[in-house]
Design a protein around this motif. Structure first.
Motif, mmCIF file in Angstrom:
data_model
loop_
_atom_site.group_PDB
_atom_site.id
_atom_site.type_symbol
_atom_site.label_atom_id
_atom_site.label_comp_id
_atom_site.label_asym_id
_atom_site.label_seq_id
_atom_site.Cartn_x
_atom_site.Cartn_y
_atom_site.Cartn_z
ATOM 1 N N ALA A 194 7.552 -1.572 6.805
ATOM 2 C CA ALA A 194 7.212 -0.169 6.600
ATOM 3 C C ALA A 194 8.385 0.514 5.921
ATOM 4 C CB ALA A 194 6.900 0.512 7.933
ATOM 5 N N PRO A 221 1.609 -3.539 9.777
ATOM 6 C CA PRO A 221 2.340 -3.920 8.555
ATOM 7 C C PRO A 221 3.626 -4.682 8.880
ATOM 8 C CG PRO A 221 1.537 -1.680 8.382
ATOM 9 C CD PRO A 221 1.278 -2.106 9.805
ATOM 10 N N ALA A 258 0.840 -1.192 0.000
ATOM 11 C CA ALA A 258 0.000 0.000 0.000
ATOM 12 C C ALA A 258 0.874 1.239 0.000
ATOM 13 C CB ALA A 258 -0.915 0.002 1.216
ATOM 14 N N PRO A 287 4.106 5.115 3.297
ATOM 15 C CA PRO A 287 3.355 6.364 3.453
ATOM 16 C C PRO A 287 3.871 7.475 2.546
ATOM 17 C CG PRO A 287 4.899 6.114 5.254
ATOM 18 C CD PRO A 287 4.981 4.838 4.454
ATOM 19 N N LYS A 336 -5.311 -2.161 5.328
ATOM 20 C CA LYS A 336 -5.426 -2.895 6.584
ATOM 21 C C LYS A 336 -6.783 -3.592 6.696
ATOM 22 C CE LYS A 336 -2.193 -0.287 9.464
ATOM 23 N NZ LYS A 336 -2.037 0.557 10.669
ATOM 24 N N LEU A 338 -3.580 3.409 3.512
ATOM 25 C CA LEU A 338 -3.034 2.382 4.402
ATOM 26 C C LEU A 338 -4.137 1.716 5.207
ATOM 27 C CD1 LEU A 338 0.274 4.032 5.709
ATOM 28 C CD2 LEU A 338 -0.168 2.829 3.574
ATOM 29 N N ASP A 339 -5.129 2.486 5.645
ATOM 30 C CA ASP A 339 -6.225 1.903 6.421
ATOM 31 C C ASP A 339 -7.115 1.018 5.557
ATOM 32 O OD1 ASP A 339 -5.213 3.184 8.597
ATOM 33 O OD2 ASP A 339 -6.930 4.497 8.944
ATOM 34 N N SER A 364 0.111 5.313 10.525
ATOM 35 C CA SER A 364 -0.526 4.014 10.288
ATOM 36 C C SER A 364 0.481 2.942 9.911
ATOM 37 C CB SER A 364 -1.588 4.154 9.185
ATOM 38 O OG SER A 364 -2.308 2.968 9.005
ATOM 39 N N GLU A 365 1.580 3.348 9.295
ATOM 40 C CA GLU A 365 2.578 2.386 8.835
ATOM 41 C C GLU A 365 3.275 1.671 9.990
ATOM 42 O OE1 GLU A 365 4.442 6.470 9.089
ATOM 43 O OE2 GLU A 365 2.583 5.624 8.267
ATOM 44 N N MET A 409 1.491 -7.229 4.919
ATOM 45 C CA MET A 409 1.399 -5.931 4.256
ATOM 46 C C MET A 409 2.715 -5.169 4.310
ATOM 47 S SD MET A 409 -1.368 -3.038 5.322
ATOM 48 C CE MET A 409 -1.077 -1.287 4.989
ATOM 49 N N ALA A 418 3.719 -1.223 4.040
ATOM 50 C CA ALA A 418 3.127 0.107 4.075
ATOM 51 C C ALA A 418 4.155 1.147 3.649
ATOM 52 C CB ALA A 418 2.616 0.426 5.478
#
Length: 413
Positions: free
Chosen positions: A180, A177, A97, A145, A108, A104-105, A152-153, A141, A143
């Motif tokens: 990241a 994640p 993502a 950003p 998730k 990112l959400d 969120s990452e 995942m 992540a």
């Protein structure tokens, strides 16, 4: 501290620094992933900003399919009806993502549903606890950003909207994640208002995690380091996200705040911002965080004055002693920052729709009611002070008062 026996640590692989997006192929190869669901917002994808990610996936020898119908406020309906079926139909074995917090959400949400056959909001915090062991496979995942905002990452949290537009929270280790990638070069083209909103979200997360009663030495170390970096870099970063030093500083600040967010948790500010970013207000989340902060500091001050002193010293670079510190110093620092950054376009809460009727509407929001239920009892609250529904109502009224004064000051200078 409320919970001195809390587990803590960094449970993911994090790569931070200029050019580190180049590590993506290595991570994919390390995991032997062959089919990747690439989640990217529509504007970012059309701009070609995800090209480096696509090239990285291809370099690793993996196939990918793109999901780009990411909404500004991630919707459960879209995740359930479009993103999850795409991942399952493609037989994806991982998600990459790239984007802001909404992207990112969204990823998730897909990750936690996995092959369970359930809906994404079946995993909201009012349905399962963070300690509950999931009995199905979730999707790992990566992540990446493109803002220095949500954290969120590096956090096990996500915010998803239900069919009514209410924002509900996922909080489970399964959505932390696995990797990241925090490359400050990806922040260069952020518009001013996006840079401000995302940076203020980081600021509020760092301060609220510092004062949350679930915090411990590890999380408070991260929160204070985040605040130091924010104090030094937030203004130059918002003025010019292409400033390499400022972007790197805010990227790190976001990472440190994210560690604490996923372990200690936040406070009343983030609760109040949920209805503020929905109808009828539709205020950007980071702007709402900034508007609420002075009133929350004022309310909590009696319970955590010395922590606020430490926060003020970290932000300002000063060394104010306990007997010389007044909480108004921190409040004034925040108000001045909000004015400098023209938070919410210098508009007051009233100008954005606040009145007695919309206050009543806010008080019906499930997040506020859920937070008050958990945090009104003195023995279990995670906030610096117990906070009932009536307390939340009074804090929101103070938000309106502070924002009015702040708006008038900003417009006259």
């Amino acid at each position: 501290m409320k919970n001195v026996n809390m587990e803590f640590g960094v449970r993911q692989v994090i790569c931070q620094g200029s050019g580190c997006i180049g590590k993506l192929p290595e991570f994919i190869k390390r995991e032997s992933w062959k089919r990747i669901l690439l989640v990217c917002g529509p504007t970012l994808y059309k701009s070609g900003a995800a090209k480096a990610v696509e090239e990285g996936i291809a370099k690793a020898g993996a196939e990918f399919k793109v999901f780009s119908n990411v909404r500004q406020n991630p919707e459960a309906a879209t995740i359930d009806a479009e993103a999850v079926p795409m991942a399952q139909g493609f037989k994806a074995d991982a998600i990459v993502a790239i984007g802001g917090g909404s992207t990112l959400d969204t990823a998730k949400g897909v990750s936690i549903v996995g092959n369970s056959g359930k809906k994404v909001l079946d995993f909201a915090i009012d349905k399962i606890s963070a300690q509950e062991q999931l009995r199905h496979e979730t999707l790992p995942m990566v992540a990446i950003p493109t803002t220095a905002g949500t954290g969120s990452e590096t956090a096990k949290n996500a915010v998803i909207s239900d069919e009514s537009g209410y924002k509900l929270v996922l909080a489970h280790p399964a959505i932390l994640p696995k990797y990241a990638i925090l490359d400050p070069d990806l922040l260069k083209t952020l518009p001013f208002h996006v840079a401000v909103a995302s940076a203020m979200d980081t600021f509020v997360q760092a301060l609220e995690t510092l004062t949350n009663r679930n915090a411990n030495d590890f999380t408070r170390t991260q929160s204070l380091r985040s605040l130091e970096l924010i104090g030094e870099h937030i203004r130059p970063f918002c003025a010019n996200p292409a400033d390499a030093e400022a972007a790197d500083g805010m990227s790190l600040a976001c990472m440190y705040a994210g560690f604490s967010l996923g372990l200690a948790g936040i406070g009343q500010d983030h609760v109040i911002t949920h209805p503020m970013s929905e109808e009828p207000f539709n205020i950007a989340h980071g702007d709402a965080c900034a508007m609420v902060l002075p009133a929350v500091i004022e309310y909590n001050a009696i319970a955590c004055k010395d922590l606020y002193r430490k926060a003020y010293n970290a932000l300002s670079g000063k060394r104010i002693s306990s007997h010389k510190f007044h909480v108004d110093q921190l409040i004034n620092w925040v108000v001045e920052l909000n004015c400098d950054l023209h938070v919410a376009g210098d508009k007051s809460f009233a100008e954005l729709g606040f009145n007695e009727d919309t206050l009543d509407l806010m008080m019906k929001h499930p997040i506020i009611r859920f937070a008050a239920e958990l945090n009104a009892p003195a023995d279990i609250t995670e906030y610096p002070r117990t906070t009932s529904l009536e307390d939340f109502r009074n804090i929101i009224k103070r938000v309106a008062a502070y924002s009015e004064a702040q708006s008038e000051y900003a417009k006259s200078n």
